[in-house]
Enzyme design. Structure first.
Site, short mmCIF file in Angstrom:
data_model
loop_
_atom_site.label_atom_id
_atom_site.label_comp_id
_atom_site.label_asym_id
_atom_site.label_seq_id
_atom_site.Cartn_x
_atom_site.Cartn_y
_atom_site.Cartn_z
CB THR A 38 -0.89 0.00 1.27
OG1 THR A 38 -1.41 1.30 1.47
CG2 THR A 38 -0.10 -0.36 2.52
CG ASP A 39 -1.11 5.02 -0.97
OD1 ASP A 39 -1.67 4.40 -0.05
OD2 ASP A 39 -1.68 5.93 -1.61
CD GLU A 40 -3.47 3.39 4.19
OE1 GLU A 40 -3.41 3.44 5.42
OE2 GLU A 40 -4.51 3.14 3.55
CE1 TYR A 50 -3.12 -2.66 5.69
CE2 TYR A 50 -3.28 -0.31 5.20
CZ TYR A 50 -3.21 -1.63 4.77
OH TYR A 50 -3.24 -1.92 3.42
CE LYS A 55 0.30 -4.62 2.94
NZ LYS A 55 -0.09 -5.94 2.39
P1 NAD Z 1 -9.41 -7.41 2.33
O1 NAD Z 1 -9.37 -7.10 3.78
O2 NAD Z 1 -10.65 -7.16 1.55
O3 NAD Z 1 -9.02 -8.95 2.07
C1 NAD Z 1 -7.99 -9.58 2.77
C2 NAD Z 1 -8.13 -11.07 2.55
O4 NAD Z 1 -7.05 -11.72 3.27
C3 NAD Z 1 -9.44 -11.65 3.11
O5 NAD Z 1 -10.00 -12.54 2.17
C4 NAD Z 1 -9.00 -12.39 4.36
O6 NAD Z 1 -9.83 -13.52 4.67
C5 NAD Z 1 -7.58 -12.82 4.00
N1 NAD Z 1 -6.73 -13.03 5.19
C6 NAD Z 1 -6.61 -12.20 6.25
N2 NAD Z 1 -5.78 -12.74 7.15
C7 NAD Z 1 -5.37 -13.94 6.65
C8 NAD Z 1 -4.50 -14.95 7.12
N3 NAD Z 1 -3.91 -14.87 8.32
N4 NAD Z 1 -4.29 -16.03 6.34
C9 NAD Z 1 -4.89 -16.15 5.12
N5 NAD Z 1 -5.74 -15.22 4.64
C10 NAD Z 1 -5.97 -14.12 5.40
O7 NAD Z 1 -8.17 -6.60 1.72
P2 NAD Z 1 -8.01 -5.88 0.31
O8 NAD Z 1 -8.53 -4.52 0.43
O9 NAD Z 1 -8.47 -6.77 -0.75
O10 NAD Z 1 -6.42 -5.77 0.24
C11 NAD Z 1 -5.64 -6.83 -0.31
C12 NAD Z 1 -4.17 -6.43 -0.24
O11 NAD Z 1 -3.96 -5.23 -0.97
C13 NAD Z 1 -3.68 -6.17 1.17
O12 NAD Z 1 -2.37 -6.69 1.27
C14 NAD Z 1 -3.68 -4.66 1.28
O13 NAD Z 1 -2.68 -4.22 2.19
C15 NAD Z 1 -3.35 -4.26 -0.14
N6 NAD Z 1 -3.86 -2.95 -0.57
C16 NAD Z 1 -5.19 -2.63 -0.39
C17 NAD Z 1 -5.66 -1.39 -0.84
C18 NAD Z 1 -7.11 -1.01 -0.70
O14 NAD Z 1 -7.47 0.14 -1.00
N7 NAD Z 1 -8.00 -1.90 -0.31
C19 NAD Z 1 -4.78 -0.49 -1.44
C20 NAD Z 1 -3.44 -0.85 -1.61
C21 NAD Z 1 -3.00 -2.09 -1.17
P1 TYD Z 2 -10.68 4.02 4.44
O1 TYD Z 2 -11.65 3.60 3.40
O2 TYD Z 2 -10.73 3.38 5.79
O3 TYD Z 2 -9.23 3.87 3.80
P2 TYD Z 2 -7.77 4.37 4.38
O4 TYD Z 2 -7.92 4.82 5.77
O5 TYD Z 2 -6.96 3.11 4.26
O6 TYD Z 2 -7.34 5.45 3.45
O7 TYD Z 2 -10.84 5.58 4.66
C1 TYD Z 2 -10.70 6.49 3.59
C2 TYD Z 2 -10.77 7.89 4.16
O8 TYD Z 2 -12.10 8.12 4.68
C3 TYD Z 2 -9.83 8.13 5.34
O9 TYD Z 2 -9.33 9.45 5.28
C4 TYD Z 2 -10.72 7.96 6.56
C5 TYD Z 2 -12.07 8.45 6.07
N1 TYD Z 2 -13.25 7.78 6.68
C6 TYD Z 2 -14.27 8.56 7.24
O10 TYD Z 2 -14.22 9.80 7.26
N2 TYD Z 2 -15.33 7.91 7.81
C7 TYD Z 2 -15.43 6.54 7.83
O11 TYD Z 2 -16.42 6.00 8.38
C8 TYD Z 2 -14.39 5.77 7.23
C9 TYD Z 2 -14.45 4.27 7.23
C10 TYD Z 2 -13.33 6.43 6.66
#
Ligand code: NAD
Ligand code: TYD
Length: 350
Positions: free
Chosen positions: A131-133, A156, A160
């Site tokens: 992630t970019d975070e 988180y 990561k």
């Molecule tokens: P998500 O939370 O929707 O899915 C995570 C999946 O991992 C779930 O299916 C969960 O059951 C599985 N999981 C969790 N713990 C586990 C374990 N111990 N063993 C096996 N499986 C396990 O997450 P997402 O949003 O799809 O993100 C997927 C990846 O992409 C993550 O690594 C996240 O850091 C990265 N990412 C997400 C975003 C975003 O905006 N969602 C952006 C950049 C990077």
């Molecule tokens: P989120 O979807 O949790 O992603 P991330 O924190 O990983 O960027 O949140 C996106 C943005 O929205 C973040 O600045 C937090 C804000 N947010 C709210 O204001 N209210 C909410 O209920 C949630 C879940 C997020």
């Protein structure tokens, strides 16, 4: 037939990647390893579950012995590692889950890959999705580049960041063939409704308050999930070993502006009077350690591998809202917890 292990394939991004790989690469066998935490939902993959080049494995990446045996049994050619605990707010209330899955789980996968590939790394790849975070928070200007110093603020992002460092360390120390990408916020169908966009779509639909953290001034760079999946595909196949790629949409939105777009489009779709859904906006206490702004520079990915996002935000958000409105059963199953019964129904005897 190449055997590719995708971890976290029942989650939001993972399910889109699994579907793309199963359909696009009939000569790959895709193993989806997922623990099915609250975020894992096999209903996301109903359309591919019976394909002959797809196997679901229920398991926990934190269980090192299990992971070692799985790698020995299947001798994977490649790994695309997405499994993670992914929600910042949960990491604030329960950091240990994040340390275990995101750090220990990643190291277990690295150890197992290193072990089975020790005599031959030709054509093998360990792709770590991040992630970019990890880069921390920007001020009003500037971008995250691949060489921006890490500065994570939440449990988180710190977990990561730690996993990214370990993945690079296994490359530098043991020559493990790794690739990493760091992506901005994703949106699209199948996202668990605890993240901003699906949560707010669901709340608007049910006339529930929209909890905006702080003043809603935080900025995120939003990318449509299928564009992330396409980037992962391009990087997995064409990225050079040891490299990192940033993935982003050049699509920055202040939370409050994005929320107003959601309200406006939802008013139209639900046939509500203009401005009706905006009345649900409720300012609440800010998230602890809330990063102000994320913005990705993905020039490297564009120049070296020719990837660009395919969708404009207006189109992507419309598609996303339509997906949640057309898949109310999915949303209802997720919010009621019913989706967790799906594994027992489908795979109960395994
Ligand atoms: P998500 O939370 O929707 O899915 C995570 C999946 O991992 C779930 O299916 C969960 O059951 C599985 N999981 C969790 N713990 C586990 C374990 N111990 N063993 C096996 N499986 C396990 O997450 P997402 O949003 O799809 O993100 C997927 C990846 O992409 C993550 O690594 C996240 O850091 C990265 N990412 C997400 C975003 C975003 O905006 N969602 C952006 C950049 C990077
Ligand atoms: P989120 O979807 O949790 O992603 P991330 O924190 O990983 O960027 O949140 C996106 C943005 O929205 C973040 O600045 C937090 C804000 N947010 C709210 O204001 N209210 C909410 O209920 C949630 C879940 C997020």
């Amino acid at each position: 037939m190449k055997k590719i292990l995708i971890t976290g394939g029942a989650g939001f991004i993972g399910s889109h990647v699994v579907r793309m790989y199963v359909n696009k690469y009939p000569d790959y066998h895709i193993f989806n390893l997922d623990k099915l935490t609250y975020a894992g939902n096999l209903e996301n993959l109903k359309d591919v579950e019976n394909k002959t080049n797809y196997t679901f494995v229920k398991g926990d990446i934190v269980d090192g012995d299990f992971i070692q045996k799985l790698f020995e049994e299947h001798q994977f050619d490649g790994v695309i590692h997405l499994a993670a605990e992914s929600h910042v707010d949960r990491s604030i209330s329960n950091p240990m889950e994040f340390i275990m899955t995101n750090i220990i789980g990643t190291v277990n996968l690295l150890n197992a890959a290193r072990y089975i590939w020790k005599d031959n790394i030709e054509g093998k790849r360990f792709y770590h999705v991040s992630t970019d975070e990890v880069y921390g928070s920007l001020g009003d200007t500037g971008f995250f580049y691949e060489d921006t110093a890490y500065d994570p603020h939440s449990p988180y992002s710190a977990s990561k960041a730690s996993s990214d460092h370990l993945v690079r360390a296994y490359h530098d120390t043991y020559g493990l063939p790794i690739i990493i990408s760091n992506c901005s916020n994703n949106y699209g169908g199948n996202q668990f409704p605890e993240k901003l966009i699906p949560l707010f779509i669901n709340n608007i639909r049910h006339n529930k308050p929209l909890p905006v953290y702080g003043k809603g001034e935080n900025v995120r760079d939003w990318l449509y999930v299928l564009d992330h999946a396409t980037a992962i595909d391009v990087i997995y196949h064409n990225g050079s070993i040891g490299e990192t790629f940033n993935i982003g949409g050049h699509n920055e939105w202040k939370n409050i502006d994005l929320i107003k777009v959601l309200c406006k489009v939802m008013d139209k779709k639900l046939g509500r009077p203009k401005g009706e859904s905006e009345k649900l906006i409720t300012y609440v206490t800010d998230r602890a350690g809330h990063d102000l702004r994320y913005a990705i520079d993905s020039t490297k990915l564009q120049n070296e591998l020719g990837w660009t996002p395919s969708l404009q935000f207006e189109e992507g958000i419309e598609k996303t809202i339509d997906w949640y409105l057309e898949n109310q059963e999915w949303l209802d199953n997720v919010t009621s917890g019913n989706y967790q019964k799906y594994y027992d129904e489908m795979y109960g005897d395994r």
